[in-house]
Design a protein around this motif. Structure first.
Motif, short mmCIF file in Angstrom:
data_model
loop_
_atom_site.label_atom_id
_atom_site.label_comp_id
_atom_site.label_asym_id
_atom_site.label_seq_id
_atom_site.Cartn_x
_atom_site.Cartn_y
_atom_site.Cartn_z
N GLN A 131 14.92 -30.71 -64.20
CA GLN A 131 15.82 -29.40 -64.73
C GLN A 131 15.35 -28.07 -64.51
O GLN A 131 14.17 -27.88 -64.09
CB GLN A 131 15.97 -29.46 -66.24
N PHE A 132 16.19 -27.01 -64.29
CA PHE A 132 15.95 -25.73 -63.97
C PHE A 132 16.39 -24.96 -64.87
O PHE A 132 17.43 -24.95 -65.65
CB PHE A 132 16.29 -25.35 -62.51
N PRO A 133 15.77 -23.73 -65.20
CA PRO A 133 16.20 -22.87 -66.17
C PRO A 133 17.30 -21.93 -65.91
O PRO A 133 17.48 -21.44 -64.82
CB PRO A 133 14.86 -22.03 -66.56
N ILE A 134 18.29 -21.52 -66.78
CA ILE A 134 19.42 -20.97 -66.71
C ILE A 134 19.25 -19.85 -68.09
O ILE A 134 19.17 -20.23 -69.02
CB ILE A 134 20.62 -21.49 -66.54
N ASP A 135 19.67 -18.43 -67.70
CA ASP A 135 19.65 -17.65 -68.57
C ASP A 135 21.17 -17.52 -69.16
O ASP A 135 21.93 -17.10 -68.35
CB ASP A 135 19.28 -16.21 -68.18
N ARG A 136 21.50 -17.64 -70.46
CA ARG A 136 22.84 -17.81 -70.83
C ARG A 136 23.23 -16.59 -71.62
O ARG A 136 24.23 -16.53 -72.65
CB ARG A 136 23.20 -19.10 -71.68
N SER A 137 22.58 -15.53 -71.53
CA SER A 137 22.47 -14.41 -72.43
C SER A 137 23.82 -13.51 -72.02
O SER A 137 24.05 -12.63 -72.85
CB SER A 137 21.25 -13.38 -72.53
N GLY A 138 24.54 -13.35 -70.98
CA GLY A 138 25.52 -12.58 -70.77
C GLY A 138 26.16 -12.85 -69.43
O GLY A 138 25.90 -13.69 -68.84
N GLY A 139 27.06 -11.96 -69.04
CA GLY A 139 28.13 -12.39 -67.82
C GLY A 139 27.20 -12.17 -66.73
O GLY A 139 27.09 -13.18 -65.75
N ALA A 149 25.33 -15.28 -66.43
CA ALA A 149 25.89 -16.60 -66.23
C ALA A 149 26.32 -16.41 -64.57
O ALA A 149 26.19 -17.47 -63.88
CB ALA A 149 27.46 -16.48 -66.76
N GLN A 150 26.57 -15.26 -63.78
CA GLN A 150 26.68 -15.50 -62.45
C GLN A 150 25.54 -15.77 -61.87
O GLN A 150 25.52 -16.40 -60.78
CB GLN A 150 27.11 -14.05 -61.96
N ALA A 151 24.38 -15.20 -62.11
CA ALA A 151 23.07 -15.63 -61.71
C ALA A 151 22.89 -17.09 -61.80
O ALA A 151 22.34 -17.83 -60.78
CB ALA A 151 21.67 -14.88 -62.30
N ALA A 152 23.47 -17.84 -62.85
CA ALA A 152 23.09 -19.08 -63.01
C ALA A 152 24.09 -19.87 -61.96
O ALA A 152 23.69 -20.84 -61.12
CB ALA A 152 23.56 -19.76 -64.25
N ILE A 153 25.26 -19.30 -61.88
CA ILE A 153 26.21 -19.90 -60.79
C ILE A 153 25.64 -19.81 -59.37
O ILE A 153 25.53 -20.87 -58.55
CB ILE A 153 27.51 -19.31 -60.96
N ARG A 160 42.25 -18.21 -73.82
CA ARG A 160 41.22 -17.30 -72.79
C ARG A 160 40.52 -18.34 -72.16
O ARG A 160 40.35 -19.57 -72.26
CB ARG A 160 40.32 -16.39 -73.40
N GLU A 161 40.11 -17.90 -70.74
CA GLU A 161 39.76 -18.77 -69.89
C GLU A 161 38.14 -18.27 -69.84
O GLU A 161 38.07 -17.15 -69.62
CB GLU A 161 40.33 -18.81 -68.33
N VAL A 162 37.19 -19.26 -69.47
CA VAL A 162 36.04 -18.81 -69.44
C VAL A 162 35.26 -19.38 -68.25
O VAL A 162 35.45 -20.52 -68.15
CB VAL A 162 35.04 -19.26 -70.82
N THR A 163 34.69 -18.44 -67.33
CA THR A 163 34.30 -18.97 -65.99
C THR A 163 32.70 -18.86 -65.96
O THR A 163 32.24 -17.83 -66.28
CB THR A 163 34.83 -18.31 -64.78
N ARG A 164 31.98 -19.97 -66.51
CA ARG A 164 30.54 -19.83 -66.50
C ARG A 164 29.84 -21.21 -66.23
O ARG A 164 30.61 -22.21 -66.23
CB ARG A 164 30.17 -19.31 -68.03
N LEU A 165 28.74 -21.14 -65.94
CA LEU A 165 27.90 -22.49 -65.81
C LEU A 165 27.98 -23.08 -67.05
O LEU A 165 27.41 -22.52 -67.96
CB LEU A 165 26.55 -22.17 -64.99
N PRO A 166 28.28 -24.45 -67.03
CA PRO A 166 28.16 -25.27 -68.61
C PRO A 166 26.51 -25.08 -68.87
O PRO A 166 25.79 -25.19 -68.19
CB PRO A 166 28.67 -26.51 -68.12
N GLU A 167 26.38 -25.44 -70.13
CA GLU A 167 25.39 -25.38 -70.65
C GLU A 167 24.48 -26.71 -70.45
O GLU A 167 25.10 -27.71 -69.95
CB GLU A 167 25.25 -25.27 -72.36
N SER A 168 23.25 -26.85 -70.85
CA SER A 168 22.56 -28.15 -70.39
C SER A 168 22.67 -29.17 -71.47
O SER A 168 23.79 -29.00 -72.13
CB SER A 168 21.14 -27.83 -70.50
N GLN A 169 22.31 -30.23 -71.22
CA GLN A 169 22.45 -31.42 -72.08
C GLN A 169 22.14 -31.11 -73.49
O GLN A 169 22.29 -31.89 -74.32
CB GLN A 169 21.65 -32.46 -71.57
N ALA A 170 21.31 -29.82 -73.84
CA ALA A 170 21.05 -29.80 -75.22
C ALA A 170 22.09 -28.94 -75.85
O ALA A 170 21.66 -28.16 -77.13
CB ALA A 170 19.49 -29.05 -75.31
N GLY A 171 23.23 -28.76 -75.39
CA GLY A 171 24.14 -27.74 -76.01
C GLY A 171 24.73 -28.23 -77.18
O GLY A 171 24.63 -29.22 -77.62
#
Length: 253
Positions: free
Chosen positions: A86-94, A97-101, A242-253
């Motif tokens: 697994q690799f870390p993603i920051d889900r704190s904001g827009g 989210a783009q950085a994760a994508i 509304r539509e949300v375009t973001r990388l989905p959360e991890s398995q621990a969501g």
């Protein structure tokens, strides 16, 4: 090195021994090149069992908190989650989210297999929920196929809220790859991304046999929590407007 040690020496043999798993469709997995493994999401256990039966390494996005906790426990978590791919993603904001994508796209262009849960979080009731369009954005930008994956029975092994894993038989079904090259150059078009995401979710519904619910799993969890608390939800349980375009959360969501 740590990933393969966990898979074939430390964790993998134990999982295979205690949880017999029927696996079908492995011929649909690409032998080389980048690809997205888009799976339904029933339990934390999904991210442990699915990579076990894929000959190549599978990388999953995971909450950044798994890698930043302090102390001995924090170091163990970082070691463990790194070890299971697994690799870390920051889900704190827009921007995050783009950085994760961007990170996901980079990994795919480097020929990795990327595991994604389009629902964004675990299903609260074993039904299949509306997919978030981050998976479509990533597939279009990286120009890779999407392999649908159905996990069956992991919710009985590792029920939500339980820290115990119970002995149950499992099944993993790998579906035929989905090719979205016909949409090349249309990344960012929200109608195209929604169409692609819906096609992925339809494939998952057929493959898993789950009932489909046209709202996001996160909204379903809110409604269930309100119901359990005896509160009437402020809005009816209709499909999200509304539509949300973001990388989905991890398995621990």
């Amino acid at each position: 090195m740590l990933y393969w040690l966990m898979k074939y020496v430390l964790l993998g043999p134990l999982l295979r021994l205690l949880w017999p798993t029927r696996v079908t469709g492995t011929e649909n997995l690409p032998a080389e090149g980048g690809a997205i493994l888009a799976s339904n999401h029933l339990a934390v256990a999904d991210s442990f069992f699915m990579p076990l039966y894929v000959s190549r390494r599978v990388t999953f996005p995971a909450k950044q908190e798994y890698f930043t906790e302090r102390g001995v426990k924090g170091k163990f978590k970082k070691w463990f989650f790194t070890g299971v791919g697994q690799f870390p993603i920051d889900r704190s904001g827009g921007t995050a989210a783009q950085a994760a994508i961007d990170t996901a796209v980079r990994l795919l262009r480097e020929d990795h297999l990327l595991g994604i849960y389009p629902e964004g979080t675990r299903s609260p009731d074993a039904r299949l929920y509306k997919g978030k369009t981050g998976v479509a954005r990533i597939a279009l930008e990286a120009r890779v196929p999407v392999v649908p994956v159905a996990m069956v029975g992991t919710d009985r092994v590792n029920p939500i809220g339980s820290k115990m894993w119970w002995p149950r038989k499992l099944e993993i079904r790998f579906g035929a790859p989905l090719d979205f090259s016909r949409y090349e150059g249309l990344a960012g078009d929200r109608f195209v991304e929604r169409s692609i995401t819906d096609e992925i979710m339809y494939s998952l519904m057929e493959l898993s046999g789950q009932e489909y619910v046209d709202i996001y799993a996160a909204k379903a969890k809110e409604l269930l929590a309100a119901d359990e608390a005896g509160l009437r939800p402020a809005v009816p349980a209709q499909p999200d407007a509304r539509e949300v375009t973001r990388l989905p959360e991890s398995q621990a969501g």
